[in-house]
Every structure is written in structure tokens, then in C-alpha cells.
Design a protein around this motif. Structure first.
Motif, PDB file in Angstrom:
ATOM      1  N   CYS A  55     -63.982   9.693  28.946  1.00 54.62           N
ATOM      2  CA  CYS A  55     -63.030  10.524  28.195  1.00 54.62           C
ATOM      3  C   CYS A  55     -62.510  11.675  29.055  1.00 54.62           C
ATOM      4  CB  CYS A  55     -63.688  11.062  26.928  1.00 54.62           C
ATOM      5  SG  CYS A  55     -64.207   9.773  25.772  1.00 54.62           S
ATOM      6  N   LYS A  81     -59.470  10.487  20.402  1.00 51.00           N
ATOM      7  CA  LYS A  81     -58.058  10.524  20.774  1.00 51.00           C
ATOM      8  C   LYS A  81     -57.499   9.116  20.843  1.00 51.00           C
ATOM      9  CE  LYS A  81     -58.353  14.854  23.193  1.00 51.00           C
ATOM     10  NZ  LYS A  81     -58.097  15.570  24.418  1.00 51.00           N
ATOM     11  N   ASP A 127     -53.361  14.537  31.977  1.00 53.58           N
ATOM     12  CA  ASP A 127     -52.827  15.896  32.144  1.00 53.58           C
ATOM     13  C   ASP A 127     -52.293  16.136  33.541  1.00 53.58           C
ATOM     14  OD1 ASP A 127     -53.405  16.481  29.541  1.00 53.58           O
ATOM     15  OD2 ASP A 127     -55.272  17.556  29.985  1.00 53.58           O
ATOM     16  N   GLU A 165     -58.657  12.140  30.467  1.00 52.27           N
ATOM     17  CA  GLU A 165     -57.912  13.338  30.053  1.00 52.27           C
ATOM     18  C   GLU A 165     -57.344  14.060  31.269  1.00 52.27           C
ATOM     19  OE1 GLU A 165     -56.123  15.828  27.418  1.00 52.27           O
ATOM     20  OE2 GLU A 165     -57.315  14.063  26.896  1.00 52.27           O
TER      21      GLU A 165
END
Length: 77
Positions: A68, A44, A76, A72
Motif C-alpha cells: 500500500c 483505497k 503521488d 501510494e
């Protein structure tokens, strides 16, 4: 991203094709700090400020910091 999807179409002569409009989905940045890179682990694109270098298979690679999964959840959340 918010760009419309376009289908690839073969031109009548069969030698050339038309595809999506040119350009990058990533914003242009005049400064080094605003640029994005892809994470070696998850793939990403992240801001350079959200990444760190880590030895992977004997080479320094850019990866998400702290991990990671944690990044994330933070993005979010």
C-alpha cells in the motif's frame, strides 16, 4: 472527486429525503481490466492491474501490489 458536495435534506413530510445525485464516482468500464477494487488493507480503490491477491486471515483478498505504501508513493510521485 470533482462532483459537488450536496447536503442531505429531510423533505417536509419527513418520510423521504434528498441526497447526493445518484451514480458512482468511479468511471464505468466496459472491460474487466479497467475496473477498480478496494484494497483489503488500506481501503483505497485501485485498478485491478495495480493489485494482487494475498492470503489474509485464511482467505484470498485483493491488496495493493507491491504494498500500500509503495503504491501510494508511486501514484503521488
Amino acid at each position: 472527486m470533482s462532483k459537488p458536495d450536496t447536503k442531505t435534506a429531510v423533505v417536509a413530510d419527513g418520510l423521504r429525503y434528498k441526497s447526493k445525485p445518484s451514480g458512482s464516482p468511479f468511471r464505468a468500464s466496459a472491460s474487466f481490466s479497467g475496473a477498480t477494487m478496494s484494497c483489503f488493507m488500506c481501503g483505497k480503490h485501485r485498478l485491478r492491474s495495480q493489485m494482487r491477491t494475498r492470503q489474509v486471515l485464511g482467505k484470498s483478498q485483493s491488496v495493493c501490489a507491491p504494498s500500500c505504501k509503495a503504491l501510494e508513493e508511486q501514484v503521488d510521485g
